[in-house]
Motif scaffolding. Sequence first.
Motif, mmCIF file in Angstrom:
data_model
loop_
_atom_site.group_PDB
_atom_site.id
_atom_site.type_symbol
_atom_site.label_atom_id
_atom_site.label_comp_id
_atom_site.label_asym_id
_atom_site.label_seq_id
_atom_site.Cartn_x
_atom_site.Cartn_y
_atom_site.Cartn_z
ATOM 1 N N UNK A 37 0.803 -1.235 0.000
ATOM 2 C CA UNK A 37 0.000 0.000 0.000
ATOM 3 C C UNK A 37 0.835 1.284 0.000
ATOM 4 N N UNK A 38 1.928 1.321 0.789
ATOM 5 C CA UNK A 38 2.720 2.549 0.900
ATOM 6 C C UNK A 38 4.190 2.361 0.557
ATOM 7 N N UNK A 60 23.149 -13.426 5.578
ATOM 8 C CA UNK A 60 21.787 -13.335 6.102
ATOM 9 C C UNK A 60 20.883 -12.586 5.146
ATOM 10 N N UNK A 61 19.605 -12.739 5.328
ATOM 11 C CA UNK A 61 18.619 -12.097 4.468
ATOM 12 C C UNK A 61 17.812 -11.068 5.259
ATOM 13 N N UNK A 62 17.398 -10.013 4.561
ATOM 14 C CA UNK A 62 16.604 -8.947 5.180
ATOM 15 C C UNK A 62 15.411 -8.659 4.281
ATOM 16 N N UNK A 63 14.239 -8.611 4.880
ATOM 17 C CA UNK A 63 13.029 -8.193 4.166
ATOM 18 C C UNK A 63 12.983 -6.674 4.217
ATOM 19 N N UNK A 64 13.200 -6.029 3.070
ATOM 20 C CA UNK A 64 13.239 -4.571 3.040
ATOM 21 C C UNK A 64 11.955 -4.007 2.427
ATOM 22 N N UNK A 65 11.701 -2.735 2.753
ATOM 23 C CA UNK A 65 10.583 -1.995 2.161
ATOM 24 C C UNK A 65 11.122 -0.636 1.734
ATOM 25 N N UNK A 66 11.015 -0.333 0.447
ATOM 26 C CA UNK A 66 11.581 0.919 -0.066
ATOM 27 C C UNK A 66 10.506 1.730 -0.778
ATOM 28 N N UNK A 67 10.831 2.989 -1.035
ATOM 29 C CA UNK A 67 9.890 3.900 -1.692
ATOM 30 C C UNK A 67 10.513 4.558 -2.920
ATOM 31 N N UNK A 68 11.467 3.879 -3.516
ATOM 32 C CA UNK A 68 12.105 4.404 -4.716
ATOM 33 C C UNK A 68 11.139 4.338 -5.897
ATOM 34 N N UNK A 69 11.231 5.338 -6.763
ATOM 35 C CA UNK A 69 10.372 5.342 -7.955
ATOM 36 C C UNK A 69 10.816 4.285 -8.962
ATOM 37 N N UNK A 161 -0.395 -18.508 -13.396
ATOM 38 C CA UNK A 161 0.934 -18.027 -13.021
ATOM 39 C C UNK A 161 1.195 -18.070 -11.524
ATOM 40 N N UNK A 162 0.186 -18.438 -10.731
ATOM 41 C CA UNK A 162 0.393 -18.559 -9.294
ATOM 42 C C UNK A 162 0.549 -17.249 -8.562
ATOM 43 N N UNK A 163 0.096 -16.148 -9.147
ATOM 44 C CA UNK A 163 0.252 -14.819 -8.548
ATOM 45 C C UNK A 163 -1.078 -14.330 -7.988
ATOM 46 N N UNK A 164 -1.174 -14.257 -6.649
ATOM 47 C CA UNK A 164 -2.434 -13.867 -6.004
ATOM 48 C C UNK A 164 -2.307 -12.591 -5.178
ATOM 49 N N UNK A 165 -1.143 -11.940 -5.216
ATOM 50 C CA UNK A 165 -0.907 -10.799 -4.332
ATOM 51 C C UNK A 165 -1.861 -9.640 -4.580
ATOM 52 N N UNK A 166 -2.240 -9.444 -5.830
ATOM 53 C CA UNK A 166 -3.080 -8.285 -6.163
ATOM 54 C C UNK A 166 -4.563 -8.640 -6.265
#
Length: 583
Positions: A37-38, A60-69, A161-166
């Motif tokens: 959403x944001x 290690x892995x990190x779940x990131x959230x970014x706001x880049x265009x 395609x197995x895509x249900x996110x939207x």
Amino acid sequence: MFVASSRDVDLMPEHLVHFPKIKNYLAEVQEADQIKPNSKGNLVFVYAIENSEGWKPASGQVQIYHQSSKPLLPGTTILIKGAPQLIPTPTNPSMFDYSTYMERKGVYFTHFIGEKFSVLSTPQKASWSSTVIAWRQYLADKIGTYIENPHAVQISTALLLGQKNDMDTNLKDAYATAGAMHILAVSGLHVGIIYGFFFLIFKPSQKKGFKRVFYLSLIMVIIWFYAILTGLSPSVLRSATMFTFICFAQMKSRSPSIFNPLALSALVLLLYDPFLIYAVGFQLSYAALMGILLFQPLIRKLWHPEKKWLRYLWDITSVGLAAQLTTFPLAVYYFHIFPTYFILTNLLAIPAAFVIMSIGVPFLLFAAIPYLASILGWLMEMAIRLLNYGIFGLQALPFAKMDNLYLYLPEMILFWSFLFFLFHWIDGRKKYQLTAMIVLVFAFGIYRLYVGIERVSKDYLIIYNLKKGGVFDYLHKGQLFAMESEVDAAELKYSITPHRIKEMGMPVNRLAFSEETGNYKIALPGRRDVLLDKKTFLPVDLSGIELLFWKDGKWWRKEEFPLQGAISEGAIKITFNNKESPL
């Protein structure tokens, strides 16, 4: 055990969990962006960190959230400012434990980075993962081009395609209520259709020697390409692995046993990732297939209709009944609902899924040919519209689902044990098998009675930790009383309702509540009023009660939990009969 220990971060000295006070870190993007959403979500793999001692190699892995265009593509190297945070544990009892869920996928950290990162390099040559993502997006765009109805686009994207996110929330709720979500999760049904489609085209069973091996090998390649294209979910992995072993077996035998490939596929997948055993999709997938393989032939024998179309409908019904028998405990345990009209749903959804996939597979193959893609797209849209019409109709029926259900682990074991003896009793008709079933039924009833008595004996008040508003729940003599003020509906559903279903029961009675200077006053049925401090939510008078605090997945007594100002880390529990255990 060795494979599981290789995933133990305590044995990895370079893992992120061993580096406090990180200033910056270098990471490589692993996936395509997921639109939120944001923000945009993505997964990165860290290979170096900077702290007070300088740069050091890390993992290690990190779940990131970014706001880049600009989107982040797989293989991109980025420098991220700041330190990732450990994924927080649930703040309320019985909440979905997202931290444990991600840990089992090897992800311990999350980080909202906004635009505080720099792109250091982008892949000069497309990686296999970015190529697959590009193909998936290309096919998704083709679906959007040749199908107009938004719901039809979402269903076809999920099915093919197995895509249900939207997917639209109302659409998802309709399928969940009707009991048709299984056709939207790419699984054995879809992979089986792919297998059958190309098996009919190539007819490897009619070939001999090298030709037979070649065509079966080609089918395996197609299956795995489809599995990779749809995202390699646990159910797809299971199905693709199982059909791979079936193809291997068919290279030597025309009709191999299905049980050996099924067991071998589970073994291989668990060797690859032992934590798959915790994946709900993995559990449901194998439970459903075992139910179909064991019970469908027995159910099918109960009726022998003479007309062909009735036999076809009865075959579908028997498959649905067999799958529900073995998956019912898991569905109730995880989702707390049961679709009342699942038989009608399967009669509609399974043939519809077969028709849509039969049109959809050629559509994916010929998407680049406009005239042919247009015809196939129109046919697929009409089929999906009819399916959606039926699903929404089933959702609108009275008593379409039973909700607020729960099974405890002992009850699940008793249920499956009953099925075990039932299967063998149908085959052998031995007296001890019938006796065992009767004993198990009584044991189930006794355990359910024990749970009810335990609930009646409890007397406690819970103040939940919420982002917005407030909820107080009071359990007294087996009845639930509650006060809800300005609480978000989604937060009520996911943070509070699971605990009510599991521990407190439904429905909810109103709890009397008022405000006094600096305090909240709660009138507890059958008890004196309780005053809670507005800032800390702690009782003003501690006499005759015991305080417990929720943290790290369990209740802590007051003396074990150091209080530091306002309590905001988790829920607070006030017990009045001193029988509560912190376990």
